[in-house]
Enzyme design. Structure first.
Site, mmCIF file in Angstrom:
data_model
loop_
_atom_site.group_PDB
_atom_site.id
_atom_site.type_symbol
_atom_site.label_atom_id
_atom_site.label_comp_id
_atom_site.label_asym_id
_atom_site.label_seq_id
_atom_site.Cartn_x
_atom_site.Cartn_y
_atom_site.Cartn_z
ATOM 1 N N ASP A 198 -29.633 -42.490 56.494
ATOM 2 C CA ASP A 198 -30.024 -41.081 56.612
ATOM 3 C C ASP A 198 -31.394 -40.974 57.279
ATOM 4 O OD1 ASP A 198 -30.058 -38.359 56.488
ATOM 5 O OD2 ASP A 198 -30.212 -38.209 54.305
ATOM 6 N N SER B 218 -33.931 -37.526 51.384
ATOM 7 C CA SER B 218 -32.520 -37.465 51.769
ATOM 8 C C SER B 218 -31.784 -36.375 50.995
ATOM 9 C CB SER B 218 -31.857 -38.822 51.525
ATOM 10 O OG SER B 218 -30.471 -38.764 51.768
ATOM 11 N N HIS C 43 -29.382 -36.423 58.436
ATOM 12 C CA HIS C 43 -28.512 -35.268 58.285
ATOM 13 C C HIS C 43 -29.149 -34.006 58.858
ATOM 14 C CE1 HIS C 43 -30.733 -34.743 54.338
ATOM 15 N NE2 HIS C 43 -30.610 -33.470 54.679
ATOM 16 N N GLY D 98 -34.394 -27.737 52.499
ATOM 17 C CA GLY D 98 -35.500 -27.508 53.426
ATOM 18 C C GLY D 98 -36.558 -28.580 53.333
ATOM 19 N N SER E 8 -35.685 -31.612 53.127
ATOM 20 C CA SER E 8 -35.033 -32.753 53.766
ATOM 21 C C SER E 8 -35.867 -33.332 54.899
ATOM 22 C CB SER E 8 -33.682 -32.324 54.346
ATOM 23 O OG SER E 8 -32.723 -32.189 53.350
#
Length: 306
Positions: free
Chosen positions: A179, A275, A151, A257, A259
């Protein structure tokens, strides 16, 4: 709190990183100066102004053989380090500097910039948004990649490191459903893949941990946080049609952030990339990670280990 990908507020998180970059970029150049007898500080300022291409300096630019210069407090001299033998070019760089405050010494090799791609550190989309590095990996041809959340790479374009220097473009993205995604390390002069993890252990392998095992994650918003594996092969509905399958649920907190950042065991076994989740690091929460082995197998990559 509702579960959502940690990209939900990623754009807001980029502000601090951009301000830091702008602050570095806006550093004022040293004022031009002329050497005077017995003053190493003035001699140092003159060499600095020459390096910056100041039009008022005696010469512009730094010869490749000049590795650097510094003030030796013991002798109060400016020491200029030169790789190999002195040449007319290197002598021209120091021309006009009072010899009483100048010393030229050999240097074994040119200075190099060390900029490792470190798990958990920030990566910035040139299109806007901040995520975190998961792992470094290479393909059979030796090309290096950053593995992070899909993402994040869904944004496309070129991504920079935390210092604002370009890493390279998005290569592939798997999101939703999975993801994970990869960024090709195109700027190899500036970035080196590594097995390092910010505040964590060196990556040793990718043996997946079982339920109840200790696991930690590193991200550019909340740093290094630990918890336990609560379940594997979980399906998560992030809303808006974004359903991801096969995630691992943990009790380690995370925030926007983080992620794409590193999940790893205390023993250095790579687990996956952050994720999403619910809650935050002030009250605690639940997070999910995409197993790194999924990305390695899908993209034909080998993890960089130390």
């Amino acid at each position: 709190m509702s579960r959502s990908p940690l990209r939900a507020r990623a754009a807001a998180a980029v502000g601090a990183a951009v301000l830091l970059t702008l602050a570095v970029a806006g550093t004022a150049a040293a004022a031009p100066a002329q050497p005077s007898s017995g003053d190493p500080q003035v001699a140092m300022a003159e060499l600095d102004s020459r390096a910056q291409g100041d039009p008022n300096a005696r010469s512009r630019g730094v010869p490749a053989a000049v590795a650097g210069w510094w003030i030796d407090p013991a002798t109060e001299q400016v020491v200029v380090n030169v790789v190999g033998a002195r040449t007319a070019e290197t002598d021209a760089f120091t021309e006009g500097i009072d010899p009483s405050v100048l010393r030229v010494e050999p240097n074994s090799a040119p200075a190099e910039k060390y900029a490792d791609l470190v798990g958990g550190q920030a990566i910035l989309a040139q299109a806007g948004g901040r995520c975190s590095i998961g792992f470094s990996a290479t393909d059979s041809a030796g090309t290096a990649y950053v593995i992070t959340a899909g993402h994040c790479t869904e944004l496309g374009g070129t991504w920079n490191g935390a210092n604002g220097t370009a890493i390279g473009p998005v290569e592939r993205t798997n999101f939703p459903g999975s993801d994970f995604g990869s960024i090709r390390v195109e700027n190899t002069a500036a970035w080196t893949p590594s097995a390092r993890v910010e505040n964590g252990p060196t990556v040793r392998g990718a043996v997946q941990a079982g339920i109840g095992a200790d696991v930690c994650r590193s991200g550019s918003t909340t740093g290094y946080r630990c918890g336990v594996v609560q379940s594997r092969n979980q399906t998560v509905n992030y809303g808006g049609g974004d359903v991801v399958y096969g995630l691992v649920r943990t009790s380690a907190c995370a925030e926007p952030g983080d992620s794409g950042g590193t999940y790893i065991t205390p023993q250095g076994q790579a687990q996956g990339m952050t994720s999403g989740g619910s809650g935050d690091c002030s009250v605690g929460g639940t997070t999910y990670f995409e197993p790194v082995t999924d990305a390695l197998e899908a993209y034909g990559l080998t993890l960089v280990t130390g």
